[in-house]
Design a protein around this motif. Structure first.
Motif, PDB file in Angstrom:
ATOM      1  N   ALA A   1       0.829  -1.207   0.000  1.00 21.37           N
ATOM      2  CA  ALA A   1       0.000   0.000   0.000  1.00 21.37           C
ATOM      3  C   ALA A   1       0.863   1.257   0.000  1.00 21.37           C
ATOM      4  O   ALA A   1       0.605   2.220  -0.730  1.00 21.37           O
TER       5      ALA A   1
ATOM      6  N   LYS B   1      -1.990   2.576  -3.182  1.00 15.94           N
ATOM      7  CA  LYS B   1      -3.340   2.011  -3.202  1.00 15.94           C
ATOM      8  C   LYS B   1      -3.847   1.779  -1.784  1.00 15.94           C
ATOM      9  O   LYS B   1      -3.072   1.600  -0.850  1.00 15.94           O
ATOM     10  N   ASP B   2      -5.177   1.806  -1.655  1.00 13.30           N
ATOM     11  CA  ASP B   2      -5.811   1.561  -0.359  1.00 13.30           C
ATOM     12  C   ASP B   2      -6.038   0.059  -0.221  1.00 13.30           C
ATOM     13  O   ASP B   2      -6.993  -0.497  -0.755  1.00 13.30           O
TER      14      ASP B   2
ATOM     15  N   LYS C   1      -6.117  -3.436   2.370  1.00 13.42           N
ATOM     16  CA  LYS C   1      -6.263  -3.893   3.745  1.00 13.42           C
ATOM     17  C   LYS C   1      -6.262  -5.423   3.780  1.00 13.42           C
ATOM     18  O   LYS C   1      -6.857  -6.060   2.920  1.00 13.42           O
TER      19      LYS C   1
ATOM     20  N   GLU D   1      -8.464  -4.525  -1.955  1.00 12.32           N
ATOM     21  CA  GLU D   1      -8.110  -3.210  -2.488  1.00 12.32           C
ATOM     22  C   GLU D   1      -9.391  -2.394  -2.636  1.00 12.32           C
ATOM     23  O   GLU D   1     -10.355  -2.841  -3.261  1.00 12.32           O
TER      24      GLU D   1
END
Length: 421
Positions: A67, A72-73, A75, A92
């Motif tokens: 990330a 990019k987001d 988790k 993502e």
């Protein structure tokens, strides 16, 4: 106005590792994390716990690093496609901006509607399960066999021969929600939620043996499950959203939605055009005909199965023995416009791995053969080709069915469970 939609795209951890290849220099830091974890003597709690902890630490480390480097987001998250199957991976978060939305979210379409301030309908998911039998059972019926239909739950559990020669049994009709008589609200039906898989299997097998008495329950090879998007209006909802004119509903589409899909698409286009969307006439360059990938076979005439490398003609070389899928068919699928990077994608396009052995490596090893072809055609490392991640199916505890399980299916068919389904 413009809508902003935020969606999550899940991928397994292996995909993240592939994407991280350019940052291998950071691997020592992740190994350092594992060293610290081990130094705290977590191994005292057992190898399984340590393995789980290491996996979590790797996933957390990789997602954070990826990330930060990609912007990019992302988790870490866990995906459970079926009971007992937990897959580690990452999600993502993507943002999409658009002027028009078609709400065709199936069992979640009421949730989307509520986000727009519309509470005019509620989805009541109706679970349905199927059992697939070996092709050696396919000759036992030449017709689709229906019982007398239920006045509310539909056509009931039926027996039919598939296009490929198997027998398929089902479906059930299990409503996941029930109306609270006091409050009028819909609530989870605990009897459906907690129904043991063996009861469901027994119900289907028993019902179908009433239709085909000599059906061999020991020949179960696979199971499927899904949910129909039943709704409180008791009809398909194909109309503009009452609170947002630029949102069109194709909601609550249950059976026979597949058969009705072309007409539904035409109506949705008409409604979009009516809402102001730039819908024009059909693109004259669009070709509605898609050439088939699977080639019909005349028994074993013209095709050959053997050890890897023995047959070099792709049109003759059989990759999946159960379904008689050739190398040429796998190559054709790889060269189509939609990119392929997994055996699951090939399985859905060619049926390689869908036979009675379910891709058992001790039988013919078709999945490994498919991996090699994908890697060759896509110029990929074979280790980066995705393989079938599910160790089981919706109602079966194992992908490869053993004699003990076959005996259980026979016992369940004799039990003929009737309720509370």
């Amino acid at each position: 106005g413009i809508f902003t939609i935020e969606v999550g795209h899940w991928e397994p951890t292996e995909e993240l590792l592939t994407g991280m290849s350019k940052w291998k220099k950071y691997l020592p830091y992740l190994l350092g994390i594992l060293f610290v974890a081990n130094s705290f003597h977590f191994y005292e709690y057992g190898q399984t716990m340590l393995g789980t902890l290491m996996n979590v630490l790797i996933t957390l480390g990789l997602t954070s690093l990826f990330a930060s480097k990609s912007g990019k987001d992302i988790k870490p998250s866990r995906f459970t496609p079926s009971k007992g199957t937990d897959l580690d991976g990452f999600t993502e978060i993507e943002k999409i901006r658009t002027r028009y939305i078609v709400n065709s979210a199936g069992c979640q379409s009421d949730y989307i509607a509520e986000m727009l301030g519309d509470k005019s309908f509620k989805i009541k998911p109706r679970m349905g399960e199927y059992i697939l039998l070996h092709k050696n059972q396919g000759h036992k019926t030449r017709h689709i066999l229906f019982p007398a239909p239920h006045p509310f739950l539909g056509k009931g559990v039926l027996v039919q021969k598939t296009l490929w020669g198997n027998l398929i049994l089902g479906p059930t009709a299990r409503d996941t929600l029930q109306k609270n008589k006091k409050t009028g609200e819909y609530e989870i039906n605990p009897k459906v939620r907690d129904e043991p898989n063996d009861n469901i299997l027994s119900f289907i097998l028993g019902k179908c043996k009433n239709l085909v008495p000599d059906l061999d329950a020991a020949e179960v090879i696979h199971t499927f499950s899904g949910a129909r998007a039943k709704n409180t209006r008791e009809d398909w909802i194909i109309e503009p959203c009452p609170t947002e004119k630029n949102v069109i509903y194709a909601a609550g589409i249950d059976s026979p939605g597949i058969a009705g899909s072309p007409a539904i698409a035409v109506e949705v286009c008409r409604l979009l055009k009516q809402a102001g969307a730039p819908i024009s006439e059909m693109d004259p360059a669009f070709n509605p005909n898609r050439a088939p990938i699977v080639v019909p076979k005349d028994g074993w005439r013209g095709i050959k199965a053997g050890p890897v490398g023995k047959y070099t003609n792709p049109k003759e070389n059989v990759i999946c023995k159960c379904e008689k899928v050739t190398e040429a068919e796998v190559i054709e699928a790889c060269r189509r416009s939609l990119p392929i990077d997994s055996t699951q994608a090939i399985r859905k396009r060619t049926r390689a791995g869908m036979g009675h052995c379910q891709g058992d490596p001790d039988n013919y090893g078709c999945e490994a053969r498919v991996v090699e072809i994908i890697a060759r055609e896509r110029r990929m490392n074979p280790k980066d080709v995705g393989t079938r991640p599910w160790p089981a199916s919706s109602m079966l505890s194992e992908r490869f069915i053993k004699e003990k399980e076959k005996k259980k299916f026979e016992d369940l068919a004799s039990k003929n469970y009737q309720g509370p389904l």
